[in-house]
Design an enzyme around this catalytic site. Sequence first.
Site, PDB file in Angstrom:
ATOM      1  N   HIS A  34      23.093 -46.825 -20.253  1.00 42.29           N
ATOM      2  CA  HIS A  34      22.505 -46.783 -18.794  1.00 42.29           C
ATOM      3  C   HIS A  34      23.221 -47.957 -18.232  1.00 42.29           C
ATOM      4  O   HIS A  34      23.765 -47.860 -17.037  1.00 42.29           O
ATOM      5  CB  HIS A  34      21.000 -47.003 -18.970  1.00 42.29           C
ATOM      6  CG  HIS A  34      20.164 -46.113 -19.325  1.00 42.29           C
ATOM      7  ND1 HIS A  34      18.782 -45.917 -19.724  1.00 42.29           N
ATOM      8  CD2 HIS A  34      20.564 -44.603 -19.601  1.00 42.29           C
ATOM      9  CE1 HIS A  34      18.604 -44.821 -19.836  1.00 42.29           C
ATOM     10  NE2 HIS A  34      19.392 -43.970 -20.002  1.00 42.29           N
TER      11      HIS A  34
ATOM     12  N   SER B  32      21.611 -39.744 -18.531  1.00 40.64           N
ATOM     13  CA  SER B  32      21.281 -40.729 -17.671  1.00 40.64           C
ATOM     14  C   SER B  32      22.065 -41.765 -17.389  1.00 40.64           C
ATOM     15  O   SER B  32      21.838 -42.590 -16.416  1.00 40.64           O
ATOM     16  CB  SER B  32      19.917 -41.332 -18.356  1.00 40.64           C
ATOM     17  OG  SER B  32      19.938 -41.561 -19.727  1.00 40.64           O
TER      18      SER B  32
END
Length: 280
Positions: A179, A117
Amino acid sequence: CFVQCMVLPLMMWQCGIAPMNINPMIGPYPDALNYWGAKNAVLIIEDGEFWRLFTPIFLHAGLIHLVGNVMVQIDAGNRWEKEWGSFIWMIIYIGSAFGSSVFSTCFMPDNISVGSSGAVMGLFGAKLAEISLLCLEKSTNVKELAGERSRKEQACLVIGGIVLVAAMSFIPYVDWAAHLGGMIAGFVLGAVCFSFKIRSWFFMVIWFVVGVGSTMALYSAGMAYMYNDVEIKEELRDVCGYYQQYFDDYECKCMLDEAIQFGSWQFGGGDNNNNGNSGD
């Protein structure tokens, strides 16, 4: 995506499935993640396992984590690979993965973390950079006006995707730092790659120089901070023993050599020290 979908079942087959109280993502034990290449700050910084800055993109904490990331990659990732070309897409994906792992090591050094991610957030960051650069130019004809409307729609989709991935930032073994770092890395890489889409030579050169300078500054500062200022936990050398401190039913099923070395596992049916009551 194919490699990611193959690795998780292999981990679960080799090392078992952790109870939900240890890993609610329906996946392996943390020591299995570490054994297969998760980000582990002490191993990266002190033992020189530099490859751990890249391998987390192939690993996922569990089935829920994998499905969420793969769905986003199949949707946005495939679409942008066709739009940008595989070479540019790969530069942004790998560069963002590296940036996300460095950022995570700097700001969450006490966590074992995995997932693609961070790299996916880099794709979103790069798309945001592309939209921002093209929005600086004034539309002069019908085709360009249509492109401007399309970019506004894309911006909404990008923001929605960022919110979706950000919502996964606080699940076990996934971290917000990866992230955020991936998105920032993707944005500066996007500024470099997409500066060539600007029609004006003057502004193209300006934004290319800004993008290159920002990219070099970001990675240099991150690496310098990681190796000079990060305080790490030596306990994470023995991932089994570390997690046994918090979970009575934790079983060491993958890092057997390390567990034996540090005394958190012993022969005789895989029983842990103190019947599993010893030792994220």
